[in-house]
Design a protein around this motif. Structure first.
Motif, mmCIF file in Angstrom:
data_model
loop_
_atom_site.group_PDB
_atom_site.id
_atom_site.type_symbol
_atom_site.label_atom_id
_atom_site.label_comp_id
_atom_site.label_asym_id
_atom_site.label_seq_id
_atom_site.Cartn_x
_atom_site.Cartn_y
_atom_site.Cartn_z
ATOM 1 N N MET A 16 0.814 -1.173 0.000
ATOM 2 C CA MET A 16 0.000 0.000 0.000
ATOM 3 C C MET A 16 0.873 1.258 0.000
ATOM 4 O O MET A 16 0.518 2.245 -0.624
ATOM 5 C CB MET A 16 -0.952 -0.052 1.169
ATOM 6 C CG MET A 16 -2.031 -1.117 0.949
ATOM 7 S SD MET A 16 -2.996 -1.548 2.374
ATOM 8 C CE MET A 16 -2.180 -3.044 2.828
ATOM 9 N N LEU A 17 1.993 1.157 0.683
ATOM 10 C CA LEU A 17 2.935 2.281 0.630
ATOM 11 C C LEU A 17 3.594 2.367 -0.747
ATOM 12 O O LEU A 17 3.884 3.467 -1.231
ATOM 13 C CB LEU A 17 3.988 2.135 1.721
ATOM 14 C CG LEU A 17 3.462 2.225 3.159
ATOM 15 C CD1 LEU A 17 4.593 2.010 4.153
ATOM 16 C CD2 LEU A 17 2.763 3.534 3.413
ATOM 17 N N ALA A 18 3.805 1.223 -1.379
ATOM 18 C CA ALA A 18 4.358 1.236 -2.738
ATOM 19 C C ALA A 18 3.367 1.882 -3.696
ATOM 20 O O ALA A 18 3.763 2.608 -4.618
ATOM 21 C CB ALA A 18 4.691 -0.180 -3.184
ATOM 22 N N GLY B 170 1.317 4.233 -2.865
ATOM 23 C CA GLY B 170 1.452 5.662 -2.584
ATOM 24 C C GLY B 170 2.673 6.241 -3.268
ATOM 25 O O GLY B 170 2.648 7.366 -3.785
ATOM 26 N N ALA B 171 3.765 5.483 -3.299
ATOM 27 C CA ALA B 171 4.977 5.936 -3.980
ATOM 28 C C ALA B 171 4.722 6.084 -5.476
ATOM 29 O O ALA B 171 5.225 7.021 -6.108
ATOM 30 C CB ALA B 171 6.125 4.958 -3.727
ATOM 31 N N PHE C 279 1.530 10.957 -2.292
ATOM 32 C CA PHE C 279 1.960 9.749 -1.595
ATOM 33 C C PHE C 279 1.075 9.481 -0.385
ATOM 34 O O PHE C 279 0.574 8.376 -0.191
ATOM 35 C CB PHE C 279 3.425 9.881 -1.158
ATOM 36 C CG PHE C 279 3.851 8.820 -0.183
ATOM 37 C CD1 PHE C 279 4.128 7.531 -0.621
ATOM 38 C CD2 PHE C 279 3.958 9.095 1.171
ATOM 39 C CE1 PHE C 279 4.514 6.543 0.272
ATOM 40 C CE2 PHE C 279 4.337 8.114 2.071
ATOM 41 C CZ PHE C 279 4.618 6.834 1.619
ATOM 42 N N ALA C 280 0.870 10.485 0.443
ATOM 43 C CA ALA C 280 0.070 10.335 1.661
ATOM 44 C C ALA C 280 -1.380 9.999 1.332
ATOM 45 O O ALA C 280 -1.980 9.109 1.946
ATOM 46 C CB ALA C 280 0.148 11.602 2.504
ATOM 47 N N SER D 286 -1.596 6.362 -0.270
ATOM 48 C CA SER D 286 -1.299 5.355 0.757
ATOM 49 C C SER D 286 -2.454 5.215 1.747
ATOM 50 O O SER D 286 -2.879 4.109 2.071
ATOM 51 C CB SER D 286 -0.025 5.713 1.515
ATOM 52 O OG SER D 286 1.088 5.654 0.659
ATOM 53 N N LEU E 61 -4.779 1.940 2.296
ATOM 54 C CA LEU E 61 -4.897 1.346 3.629
ATOM 55 C C LEU E 61 -6.357 1.265 4.060
ATOM 56 O O LEU E 61 -6.803 0.258 4.615
ATOM 57 C CB LEU E 61 -4.098 2.149 4.652
ATOM 58 C CG LEU E 61 -2.602 1.897 4.687
ATOM 59 C CD1 LEU E 61 -1.906 2.949 5.560
ATOM 60 C CD2 LEU E 61 -2.299 0.522 5.199
#
Length: 119
Positions: A1-3, A5-6, A27-28, A31, A35
């Motif tokens: 999930m962070l990927a 966002g990236a 990104f925020a 992500s 999530l």
């Protein structure tokens, strides 16, 4: 999930150039969105599967196998698919000869407790 966002930040960087604040914001936002959307679905899936899933030695209970070494109430060997297990009969007077098909009634440590497939 962070990927994910990236990747959202990367997309903004390609479109907006050196706008770092926009990249961090994208990104925020992406992500947090992932999530919020994906995590509850994944958690629900894992919780329902774990209560129904049987693994380890308990997965062999109910399967049938072929006797590879005479099985009595003390010892013997049974082939369960690609595995060969130590085995013993469920009842005192029962004996199974090589080639007979048996059903696994329980697993007692490293030993399969077997009985006749009919009973």
């Amino acid at each position: 999930m962070l990927a994910g966002g990236a990747l959202g930040g990367l997309a903004v960087a390609l479109v907006a150039g050196d706008a770092y604040a926009l990249q961090v914001g994208a990104f925020a936002l992406v992500s947090a969105g992932l999530l919020g959307l994906v995590r509850p679905v994944a958690r629900r899936h894992l919780e329902t599967r774990s209560s129904e899933q049987v693994d380890g030695p308990a997965a062999h209970v109910g399967r049938t196998g072929v006797v590879t070494q005479r099985v009595d109430h003390r010892d013997g060997r049974v082939s369960l698919g690609a595995d060969v297990w130590s085995a013993r009969t469920e009842y005192e007077g029962a004996v199974f000869e090589v080639g007979e098909t048996v059903r696994v009634m329980a697993i007692d440590g490293p030993v399969a407790v077997v009985a006749d497939t009919v009973g």
